[in-house]
Design a protein around this motif. Sequence first.
Motif, PDB file in Angstrom:
ATOM      1  N   LEU A  37      -4.263   5.454  -2.078  1.00 56.94           N
ATOM      2  CA  LEU A  37      -3.994   5.096  -0.993  1.00 56.94           C
ATOM      3  C   LEU A  37      -3.004   3.765  -1.397  1.00 56.94           C
ATOM      4  N   CYS A  38      -1.679   3.514  -1.234  1.00 59.00           N
ATOM      5  CA  CYS A  38      -0.255   2.311  -1.781  1.00 59.00           C
ATOM      6  C   CYS A  38      -1.005   1.207  -1.535  1.00 59.00           C
ATOM      7  N   PRO A  39      -1.377   0.240  -2.891  1.00 56.74           N
ATOM      8  CA  PRO A  39      -1.484  -1.001  -2.829  1.00 56.74           C
ATOM      9  C   PRO A  39      -0.370  -1.766  -1.262  1.00 56.74           C
ATOM     10  N   PHE A  40       0.586  -1.300  -2.027  1.00 61.47           N
ATOM     11  CA  PHE A  40       2.086  -2.468  -1.445  1.00 61.47           C
ATOM     12  C   PHE A  40       2.469  -1.693  -0.467  1.00 61.47           C
ATOM     13  N   HIS A  41       1.773  -0.371   0.952  1.00 60.86           N
ATOM     14  CA  HIS A  41       2.192  -0.490   2.153  1.00 60.86           C
ATOM     15  C   HIS A  41       0.690   0.613   2.338  1.00 60.86           C
ATOM     16  N   ASN A  42       0.422  -0.148   4.467  1.00 58.65           N
ATOM     17  CA  ASN A  42      -0.166   0.413   4.542  1.00 58.65           C
ATOM     18  C   ASN A  42      -0.260   1.204   5.384  1.00 58.65           C
ATOM     19  N   TYR A  58       4.201   5.955  -8.520  1.00 59.32           N
ATOM     20  CA  TYR A  58       5.490   6.189  -7.561  1.00 59.32           C
ATOM     21  C   TYR A  58       4.244   5.914  -5.997  1.00 59.32           C
ATOM     22  N   CYS A  59       5.180   5.623  -5.043  1.00 62.68           N
ATOM     23  CA  CYS A  59       4.706   5.842  -4.031  1.00 62.68           C
ATOM     24  C   CYS A  59       5.214   6.571  -2.983  1.00 62.68           C
ATOM     25  N   PHE A  60       4.777   7.829  -2.886  1.00 56.54           N
ATOM     26  CA  PHE A  60       6.024   8.953  -2.231  1.00 56.54           C
ATOM     27  C   PHE A  60       6.692   8.016  -0.268  1.00 56.54           C
ATOM     28  N   GLY A  61       5.250   6.785  -0.127  1.00 55.02           N
ATOM     29  CA  GLY A  61       5.629   6.861   1.344  1.00 55.02           C
ATOM     30  C   GLY A  61       6.342   5.124   1.355  1.00 55.02           C
ATOM     31  N   CYS A  62       5.915   4.108   0.708  1.00 51.67           N
ATOM     32  CA  CYS A  62       7.415   2.958   0.632  1.00 51.67           C
ATOM     33  C   CYS A  62       8.312   3.749  -0.686  1.00 51.67           C
ATOM     34  N   GLY A  63       8.357   4.272  -1.666  1.00 49.95           N
ATOM     35  CA  GLY A  63       8.799   3.958  -3.103  1.00 49.95           C
ATOM     36  C   GLY A  63       8.450   3.463  -3.830  1.00 49.95           C
TER      37      GLY A  63
HETATM   38 ZN   LIG Z   1       3.909   2.906  -0.284  1.00 48.63          ZN
END
Ligand SMILES: [Zn+2]
Length: 586
Positions: A37-42, A58-63
């Motif tokens: 799970l991304c630590p930078f977005h929920n 790399y986060c495919f959710g928030c970039g």
């Molecule tokens: Zn993210």
Amino acid sequence: MGIVDEDVVRVREASDIVAIVSQHTQLKKVGRRQVGLCPFHNEKTPSFSVNSEEGLYYCFGCGAKGDVITFVRDVEHLDFVGAVEWLAAKAGVTLRYTDRSESENRKRRLHLQGAVEKAVDWYHELLLSDDDAGTARGYLRQRGFDKEMVERYRLGWAPRGWDALSRRLRLSDADLTDSGLGFVNTRGRQQDFFRGRVLFPIFDDQGRPIAFGGRLLPGDEDGPKYQNSKENVLYQKSRTLYGLNWAKADVVASGEVIVCEGYTDVIGFNVCGIERAVATCGTSLTEDHFRTLRRYAPRVVLAYDADEAGSAASERVYEWEQAYGIDVAVADLPDGVDPDELARADPAALVQSVADARPLLAFRIERLFRRADVSTAEGRARAASAALDLVREHPSELVRDQYVMEIADACRVDPEHLRAQLAAPARVRGRQAGPADLRPPGHDAEVEAIRLAVLRPQEVAPLLDERLFIGAITRPAYRALASAETLHEAISAADPDVGELLTRVAVEESTAEPLDVVARLVGEAVNRALHGLESEARRAEDPLEYASIVAWLKLRLEELREPETVGKAAEQLLAWLTERSEDGND
Ligand SMILES: [Zn+2]
């Protein structure tokens, strides 16, 4: 101080990105990657990927993307040098510092900040004890500020004289001007920037003072009622959020940050026991603010005066919501009342207004209905139309449809009619055309080739050539890879878009067969060249001259499709493409 490049590389290589990321999110091995799970977005399903060999995420959710240094920088809220130092201490690497311009800038900033710090202390002392500050103290008392608050927020008093601070600090002209504390007047004399004002020091997120907001006392008319420091190297309005230094802990704990307009609003919230409020300083919310806030919390509550919240740049806010994975809601403040006033008049109502915050779009539609005449059929139809205009700005179809149902209910119309109305002009405006439709042909194969070049360079590098790439991102990406020794070097030398692609593919999987991908790219490049040849042939005096080369190319293209011949054909065609481009036809 700047850190020697070599040492930055040593720190990066000595740091275990998986171990460091794992302190913030649980990672699971999936293929070659580590996913969590991304630590930078929920988020509820993992879109955060780490490539441990290359040390990239790399986060495919928030970039969110980068290496172990950017990770530590963002998650620990440090600057670059701070993040490298943090990692070096962990990894036991001794750092060497440079004396180059970067460290000069850093020294300069620290020096200026020291001056601001001294000014904060001096102004604060004056407010507490100077005879001249009596009216200011009376004003603050009457506004509900007790001594404890004055001390907590380091409030100050700028005396009415022209140059009291300048004389006290004895800064050089450059330091006085660059720190925003004063300026040199037309007669060549140092003059204070703030005079006869109550000062609210503005701190950065680490709690270091960088600027001031100044307020005139009631009855004074020397300039605007509120005045902030001018922007300078320490203070950029679009990046600064007043109160973030105090609010951080509660923002992270609650997952929510309240954004208001002024420093007194922040203080108003604090007085009511809400510590998670920050303020934009004399500017509306910017993308930079969002970028900062998403490091702390997935939800933003705007506590603006209702009219201003209603007219907030909503399209951009929706875009930012998507881009940064942040939900934006609006506090339910009474019309024409700001949080500072409400905190004094009715603290419970201020607390409730945040508890009752609604999504921005819901807030705007409710306001519209509150003002509309829904007692007649015509009035309801007009309200429905106007509400649809608001809904249309939202980029998510799922969200839009939820509101269509609510509008249909409220206006007693058939939701199907509203859906049709919503769809029609949207298509005219071209909103449905996503970037997918604009991609040049061959783009997917090009991205696949870049992915292979990053993940399996030994296998694929000898087969690739710059001429095979025509994409606006993929071509420079290939060029960056080809001219750099390491992936990190390629990423840091490339434009942001290109660096983004390189970072993203590094955490992806590729099951593609290198030769298949190369064959597709070669085939596409040859077909482009064939188009060129055919039009040359039409204009040529002897078209037959082209016939043999066209026939040869077409045979090789056939061979590209056969497993037994693909390798040789690709090699021959690549050689032909190279020769042709060297003749000046690309
Ligand atoms: Zn993210």
